[in-house]
Scaffold this motif. Structure first.
Motif, PDB file in Angstrom:
ATOM      1  N   ARG A  69       0.823  -1.214   0.000  1.00  0.00           N
ATOM      2  CA  ARG A  69       0.000   0.000   0.000  1.00  0.00           C
ATOM      3  C   ARG A  69       0.856   1.263   0.000  1.00  0.00           C
ATOM      4  N   ARG A 121       1.633   2.238  -3.533  1.00  0.00           N
ATOM      5  CA  ARG A 121       0.434   2.788  -4.160  1.00  0.00           C
ATOM      6  C   ARG A 121       0.211   4.228  -3.702  1.00  0.00           C
ATOM      7  N   THR A 122       0.374   4.469  -2.394  1.00  0.00           N
ATOM      8  CA  THR A 122       0.191   5.818  -1.845  1.00  0.00           C
ATOM      9  C   THR A 122       1.168   6.800  -2.482  1.00  0.00           C
TER      10      THR A 122
END
Length: 159
Positions: free
Chosen positions: A23, A26-27
């Motif tokens: 994640r 992705r961030t």
């Protein structure tokens, strides 16, 4: 030097899946641009959300991209059922992190059964010109794959 031979014939799918489950990447808007045995190129567009006080992309963001590039490059050479964790890295910041796009390129220097050593370089890209902004040497450890811990959402304190 001969190219590295992956131990897992499905290394692309497994490494891509591992990357996409992160994640944090992705961030940060970091994506895989190229993936070969023992090598990876990651890409990230500039975002003012990730800058420090002078408008340069924060060193922590650049380091995260380099670290992840080392990890994915090493992961491409791991046998099926493996996972990988960074155990050490050294980063040299060479120039301010500016550009409209950033590239993080990593190569395995010495693959190992347990420890793998990688080198990575970060480039700021603007108007078709790449400027080397940071380099990293990292050591990564192979371990048996574990079930992922459940993702916990952030809790906000009540007023």
């Amino acid at each position: 030097m001969l190219p590295f031979q992956p131990k897992n014939p499905d290394f692309r799918a497994v490494a891509t899946d591992t990357f996409e489950r992160q994640r944090a990447m992705r961030t940060l808007g970091i994506s895989i641009a190229r993936l070969e045995p023992g090598e990876v190129d990651l890409a990230m567009d500039y975002s003012s959300d990730f800058t420090q006080q002078n408008g340069f992309v924060h060193a922590g963001i650049i380091t995260a991209g380099l670290d992840n590039a080392c990890g994915i490059a090493a992961f491409t050479l791991m046998p099926d059922g493996s996972d990988i964790l960074t155990v050490e890295f050294k980063t040299n910041l060479l120039a301010p992190a500016r550009g409209e796009r950033f590239a993080f390129r990593a190569t395995v220097v010495k693959p190992g059964r347990t420890l793998t050593v990688c080198e990575a370089r970060a480039y700021g890209c603007e108007d078709g010109v790449e400027t080397l902004i940071a380099i990293m040497t990292g050591t990564l450890m192979a371990l048996p794959r574990r079930l992922a811990a459940p993702v916990r959402e952030a809790r906000h304190a009540s007023a």
